[in-house]
Write a protein that holds these residues in place. Structure first.
Motif, PDB file in Angstrom:
ATOM      1  N   GLU A  56      75.858 -65.153   5.447  1.00  0.00           N
ATOM      2  CA  GLU A  56      76.615 -66.214   6.127  1.00  0.00           C
ATOM      3  C   GLU A  56      77.468 -65.667   7.274  1.00  0.00           C
ATOM      4  N   LEU A  57      77.715 -64.363   7.289  1.00  0.00           N
ATOM      5  CA  LEU A  57      78.622 -63.741   8.254  1.00  0.00           C
ATOM      6  C   LEU A  57      77.897 -63.444   9.559  1.00  0.00           C
ATOM      7  N   ASP A  58      78.476 -63.949  10.652  1.00  0.00           N
ATOM      8  CA  ASP A  58      77.897 -63.699  11.975  1.00  0.00           C
ATOM      9  C   ASP A  58      78.664 -62.606  12.716  1.00  0.00           C
ATOM     10  N   GLY A  59      79.950 -62.460  12.441  1.00  0.00           N
ATOM     11  CA  GLY A  59      80.759 -61.448  13.110  1.00  0.00           C
ATOM     12  C   GLY A  59      82.223 -61.630  12.802  1.00  0.00           C
ATOM     13  N   LEU A  60      83.055 -60.854  13.476  1.00  0.00           N
ATOM     14  CA  LEU A  60      84.506 -60.945  13.325  1.00  0.00           C
ATOM     15  C   LEU A  60      85.132 -61.315  14.659  1.00  0.00           C
ATOM     16  N   GLN A  61      86.225 -62.020  14.597  1.00  0.00           N
ATOM     17  CA  GLN A  61      86.964 -62.409  15.790  1.00  0.00           C
ATOM     18  C   GLN A  61      88.392 -61.900  15.635  1.00  0.00           C
ATOM     19  N   PHE A  62      88.926 -61.309  16.699  1.00  0.00           N
ATOM     20  CA  PHE A  62      90.287 -60.790  16.705  1.00  0.00           C
ATOM     21  C   PHE A  62      91.110 -61.533  17.744  1.00  0.00           C
ATOM     22  N   PRO A  63      91.596 -62.740  17.394  1.00  0.00           N
ATOM     23  CA  PRO A  63      92.395 -63.486  18.367  1.00  0.00           C
ATOM     24  C   PRO A  63      93.735 -62.789  18.621  1.00  0.00           C
ATOM     25  N   ARG A  64      94.240 -62.933  19.814  1.00  0.00           N
ATOM     26  CA  ARG A  64      95.531 -62.339  20.150  1.00  0.00           C
ATOM     27  C   ARG A  64      96.632 -63.009  19.329  1.00  0.00           C
ATOM     28  N   TRP A  65      97.485 -62.201  18.716  1.00  0.00           N
ATOM     29  CA  TRP A  65      98.638 -62.642  17.941  1.00  0.00           C
ATOM     30  C   TRP A  65      98.249 -63.495  16.733  1.00  0.00           C
ATOM     31  N   SER A  66      97.101 -63.245  16.170  1.00  0.00           N
ATOM     32  CA  SER A  66      96.660 -64.039  15.034  1.00  0.00           C
ATOM     33  C   SER A  66      95.883 -63.155  14.073  1.00  0.00           C
ATOM     34  N   SER A  67      95.546 -63.715  12.934  1.00  0.00           N
ATOM     35  CA  SER A  67      94.798 -62.989  11.910  1.00  0.00           C
ATOM     36  C   SER A  67      93.337 -62.819  12.314  1.00  0.00           C
ATOM     37  N   VAL A  68      92.707 -61.825  11.718  1.00  0.00           N
ATOM     38  CA  VAL A  68      91.286 -61.600  11.930  1.00  0.00           C
ATOM     39  C   VAL A  68      90.531 -62.777  11.310  1.00  0.00           C
ATOM     40  N   ARG A  69      89.495 -63.200  11.983  1.00  0.00           N
ATOM     41  CA  ARG A  69      88.681 -64.321  11.497  1.00  0.00           C
ATOM     42  C   ARG A  69      87.244 -63.858  11.310  1.00  0.00           C
ATOM     43  N   ALA A  70      86.647 -64.291  10.206  1.00  0.00           N
ATOM     44  CA  ALA A  70      85.220 -64.089   9.999  1.00  0.00           C
ATOM     45  C   ALA A  70      84.517 -65.289  10.612  1.00  0.00           C
ATOM     46  N   VAL A  71      83.599 -65.029  11.512  1.00  0.00           N
ATOM     47  CA  VAL A  71      82.836 -66.099  12.150  1.00  0.00           C
ATOM     48  C   VAL A  71      81.535 -66.253  11.362  1.00  0.00           C
ATOM     49  N   LEU A  72      81.295 -67.455  10.877  1.00  0.00           N
ATOM     50  CA  LEU A  72      80.117 -67.712  10.064  1.00  0.00           C
ATOM     51  C   LEU A  72      78.954 -68.176  10.953  1.00  0.00           C
ATOM     52  N   VAL A  73      77.750 -68.126  10.427  1.00  0.00           N
ATOM     53  CA  VAL A  73      76.573 -68.508  11.209  1.00  0.00           C
ATOM     54  C   VAL A  73      76.610 -69.985  11.596  1.00  0.00           C
ATOM     55  N   ASN A  74      77.327 -70.818  10.834  1.00  0.00           N
ATOM     56  CA  ASN A  74      77.428 -72.237  11.181  1.00  0.00           C
ATOM     57  C   ASN A  74      78.553 -72.508  12.177  1.00  0.00           C
ATOM     58  N   GLY A  75      79.222 -71.451  12.657  1.00  0.00           N
ATOM     59  CA  GLY A  75      80.274 -71.593  13.659  1.00  0.00           C
ATOM     60  C   GLY A  75      81.679 -71.710  13.084  1.00  0.00           C
ATOM     61  N   ALA A  76      81.802 -71.881  11.781  1.00  0.00           N
ATOM     62  CA  ALA A  76      83.130 -71.976  11.160  1.00  0.00           C
ATOM     63  C   ALA A  76      83.816 -70.613  11.190  1.00  0.00           C
ATOM     64  N   ARG A  77      85.124 -70.655  11.121  1.00  0.00           N
ATOM     65  CA  ARG A  77      85.921 -69.426  11.113  1.00  0.00           C
ATOM     66  C   ARG A  77      86.790 -69.409   9.864  1.00  0.00           C
ATOM     67  N   VAL A  78      86.839 -68.245   9.207  1.00  0.00           N
ATOM     68  CA  VAL A  78      87.626 -68.072   7.987  1.00  0.00           C
ATOM     69  C   VAL A  78      88.589 -66.921   8.224  1.00  0.00           C
ATOM     70  N   ARG A  79      89.876 -67.168   7.985  1.00  0.00           N
ATOM     71  CA  ARG A  79      90.892 -66.122   8.152  1.00  0.00           C
ATOM     72  C   ARG A  79      90.713 -65.070   7.061  1.00  0.00           C
ATOM     73  N   LEU A  80      90.771 -63.797   7.459  1.00  0.00           N
ATOM     74  CA  LEU A  80      90.682 -62.681   6.522  1.00  0.00           C
ATOM     75  C   LEU A  80      92.063 -62.044   6.384  1.00  0.00           C
ATOM     76  N   PRO A  81      92.783 -62.346   5.314  1.00  0.00           N
ATOM     77  CA  PRO A  81      94.138 -61.819   5.162  1.00  0.00           C
ATOM     78  C   PRO A  81      94.151 -60.295   5.031  1.00  0.00           C
ATOM     79  N   ALA A  82      95.183 -59.691   5.567  1.00  0.00           N
ATOM     80  CA  ALA A  82      95.487 -58.267   5.425  1.00  0.00           C
ATOM     81  C   ALA A  82      94.488 -57.345   6.115  1.00  0.00           C
ATOM     82  N   ILE A  83      93.633 -57.864   6.981  1.00  0.00           N
ATOM     83  CA  ILE A  83      92.712 -57.030   7.745  1.00  0.00           C
ATOM     84  C   ILE A  83      93.268 -56.883   9.155  1.00  0.00           C
ATOM     85  N   THR A  84      93.309 -55.639   9.634  1.00  0.00           N
ATOM     86  CA  THR A  84      93.729 -55.375  11.005  1.00  0.00           C
ATOM     87  C   THR A  84      92.610 -54.623  11.724  1.00  0.00           C
ATOM     88  N   PHE A  85      92.770 -54.456  13.016  1.00  0.00           N
ATOM     89  CA  PHE A  85      91.770 -53.722  13.786  1.00  0.00           C
ATOM     90  C   PHE A  85      91.676 -52.281  13.299  1.00  0.00           C
TER      91      PHE A  85
END
Length: 146
Positions: A91-120
């Motif tokens: 289901e995972l398409d990639g990761l997104q690192f928005p500025r000043w926000s939490s890391v998001r997992a980008v799913l193949v359907n386009g949805a985004r899920v916040r991944l707590p406690a993950i940093t670059f």
């Protein structure tokens, strides 16, 4: 932009024992006694009206312990304050690192899920735990330079 070299395609991250848990840094626990001091001062002003504030440090400590991201053989598990979301690897398409926000997992359907406690900075460990399913940009940059 340079093309990946043969060395970068041969890179295999070191094996980590699964599940791997990513948590908030331990320094966050320092906020709990500080908040307790503030709530004691507030509750001391008026125990009847502000006594409820003594619960806030306990809630903060619970929250720090609760939120985490767990990497398993099956995928990612994002544990939020009141919910848990499991993401399979397919289901995972990639990761997104928005500025000043939490890391998001980008799913193949386009949805985004916040991944707590993950940093670059956690990406090398996350890449190793995912068995290379999530690429390590640090290793790719080192391979391109070498």
């Amino acid at each position: 932009m340079s093309t990946p070299s043969a060395a970068s395609s041969d890179f295999t991250p070191p094996e980590l024992e699964l599940p791997q848990t990513f948590r908030i840094q331990r320094i966050a626990y320092f906020a709990v006694p500080m908040m307790f001091i503030v709530t004691v001062i507030l509750a001391g002003a008026s125990l009847v009206w502000l006594g409820w504030t003594l619960v806030l440090p306990v809630l903060l400590g619970w929250w720090i312990v609760r939120i985490r991201t767990v990497v398993t053989e099956d995928g990612l598990k994002a544990v939020h304050t009141f919910s848990t979301r499991e993401i399979a690897w397919n289901e995972l398409d990639g990761l997104q690192f928005p500025r000043w926000s939490s890391v998001r997992a980008v799913l193949v359907n386009g949805a985004r899920v916040r991944l707590p406690a993950i940093t670059f900075a956690d990406l090398p460990r996350l890449s190793a735990a995912s068995r290379g399913r999530i690429p390590d940009p640090y290793a790719a940059a080192t391979a391109d330079q070498g």
